[in-house]
Design an enzyme around this catalytic site. Sequence first.
Site, short mmCIF file in Angstrom:
data_model
loop_
_atom_site.label_atom_id
_atom_site.label_comp_id
_atom_site.label_asym_id
_atom_site.label_seq_id
_atom_site.Cartn_x
_atom_site.Cartn_y
_atom_site.Cartn_z
N LYS A 174 -11.14 5.48 5.29
CA LYS A 174 -10.65 4.32 4.35
C LYS A 174 -9.44 4.59 4.12
O LYS A 174 -8.92 5.46 4.42
CB LYS A 174 -11.86 4.63 3.08
CG LYS A 174 -11.58 5.78 2.41
CD LYS A 174 -12.56 6.07 1.17
CE LYS A 174 -12.67 7.31 0.66
NZ LYS A 174 -13.52 7.81 -0.37
N ARG A 231 -21.11 6.38 -11.08
CA ARG A 231 -20.46 5.32 -10.37
C ARG A 231 -21.37 4.18 -9.86
O ARG A 231 -22.24 4.12 -10.27
CB ARG A 231 -19.42 5.85 -9.55
CG ARG A 231 -18.01 5.34 -9.68
CD ARG A 231 -16.95 5.95 -8.54
NE ARG A 231 -17.46 6.29 -7.37
CZ ARG A 231 -16.81 6.86 -6.60
NH1 ARG A 231 -15.62 7.36 -6.90
NH2 ARG A 231 -17.15 7.15 -5.08
N TYR A 291 19.91 6.93 -11.78
CA TYR A 291 19.44 6.31 -13.04
C TYR A 291 19.44 7.15 -14.40
O TYR A 291 18.61 7.91 -14.27
CB TYR A 291 18.14 5.21 -12.87
CG TYR A 291 18.67 4.35 -12.09
CD1 TYR A 291 19.54 3.18 -12.46
CD2 TYR A 291 17.92 4.05 -10.84
CE1 TYR A 291 19.50 1.93 -11.42
CE2 TYR A 291 18.09 3.14 -9.83
CZ TYR A 291 18.76 2.06 -10.42
OH TYR A 291 19.01 1.02 -9.66
N MET A 312 14.34 3.64 -6.04
CA MET A 312 13.12 2.86 -5.02
C MET A 312 13.58 3.21 -3.79
O MET A 312 12.43 3.14 -2.72
CB MET A 312 13.74 1.32 -5.37
CG MET A 312 12.53 0.31 -4.91
SD MET A 312 12.53 -1.33 -4.78
CE MET A 312 12.45 -1.56 -6.61
C1 LIG Z 1 -14.08 8.92 -0.01
C2 LIG Z 1 -15.40 9.49 0.22
C3 LIG Z 1 -15.99 10.47 0.70
C4 LIG Z 1 -14.65 11.52 1.35
O1 LIG Z 1 -14.33 12.52 0.52
P1 LIG Z 1 -13.33 13.53 0.79
O2 LIG Z 1 -13.23 14.42 -0.31
O3 LIG Z 1 -11.92 12.88 1.20
O4 LIG Z 1 -13.86 14.29 1.77
C5 LIG Z 1 -17.29 10.68 0.89
N1 LIG Z 1 -18.20 9.92 0.45
C6 LIG Z 1 -17.90 8.82 -0.33
C7 LIG Z 1 -18.94 7.85 -0.71
C8 LIG Z 1 -16.42 8.53 -0.44
O5 LIG Z 1 -15.94 7.44 -1.41
#
Ligand SMILES: *Cc1c(COP(=O)(O)O)cnc(C)c1O
Length: 340
Positions: free
Chosen positions: A34, A122, A235, A282
Amino acid sequence: MHRSELTVDLGALRRNARTLLRALDGPRLWAVVKANGYGHGAVDVAGAALGAGATALCVATIPEGLALRSEYRTERILVMGPAGSNREVAQAREAGLELAIADGEIPEGVRVHLKLDTGMGRYGLAELPSPPAEVVGLMTHLATADSDPEFAREQLERFRTATAEFSHLTRHAANSAATLRLPESHLDAARCGVALYGLSPFNTDPTADGLEPVLSWQSTLAQVKRLEPGQSTGYGRRFVAAEPTWIGIVPVGYADGFRRDFAGTEVRVAGEPRRVVGTVSMDSFAVELDRELPAGAPVVLLGHGVLAETHAAVAGTINYELVCGIESGPLRARRTVIDA
Ligand SMILES: *Cc1c(COP(=O)(O)O)cnc(C)c1O
């Protein structure tokens, strides 16, 4: 000459995948790609992870899944987050994506994983319904695999109890931290992200868990100057020279993902650790030097011994957030994929 260069080492990613497969010792490894592969480039890292033995890809959104589907026609792709709309669900069905379902209706004609909330608080179902035919997997997510193994074990126990009668379905709970430290979490498959990228899920030195950072980030000194006592850089005049001080200006800033709160961290200039001084701008920041160096001297921002975990500690955040924030678009940096 680009202002900075990002290098993604797929060889390191494959070695990390094998390290995770060894820890799993049987259960499947699913690669979490992701957020554009935690900023590394989802398509490239997905290919390397699959080549090393991962058997599915996990993303957060349906659009992320669709983008991967156009490269990987037949691999399993699981969307872990909620669907945005019915239209997205229809696209997911069409593309053969698998969906995690965390509430209400189970869409028809899509392979789904029911997500149970066992303590993350969650996304997730409070209770497991009797799974209809669309369901291929049962999952939960651990809140404290990296910090409180006792609570993680309680979550696992709840999951195990709730899913006991459905052992014909693929059950999965582990993230990277659980894969490395909680063997009882391995079940049928583990969803690993951060460790694949050679980053420590514990925000400590990744080599302690046999992991190799996949991303490195390099630049050069764009200008070198001497500050006289009382002169400052950046800055707000946050760094004022107390004595004659050589500083180098690096053409990378918070728009590139080198965050403002990295002030005070160390990068390597011509091979030596050097402190970031003054306010990060930046498009640039300054480092304190111990002598005059030529413009063009190499600067390592990440990799080759400069750890994301160290920068994250200075910034009061975690390595995950840091790599997701690096802007690898061609307008800012050059990105190279190697296989070392
Ligand atoms: C992002 C995520 C993972 C991976 O977690 P890591 O700590 O990066 O290995 C696994 N399961 C879910 C549901 C996630 O959102």
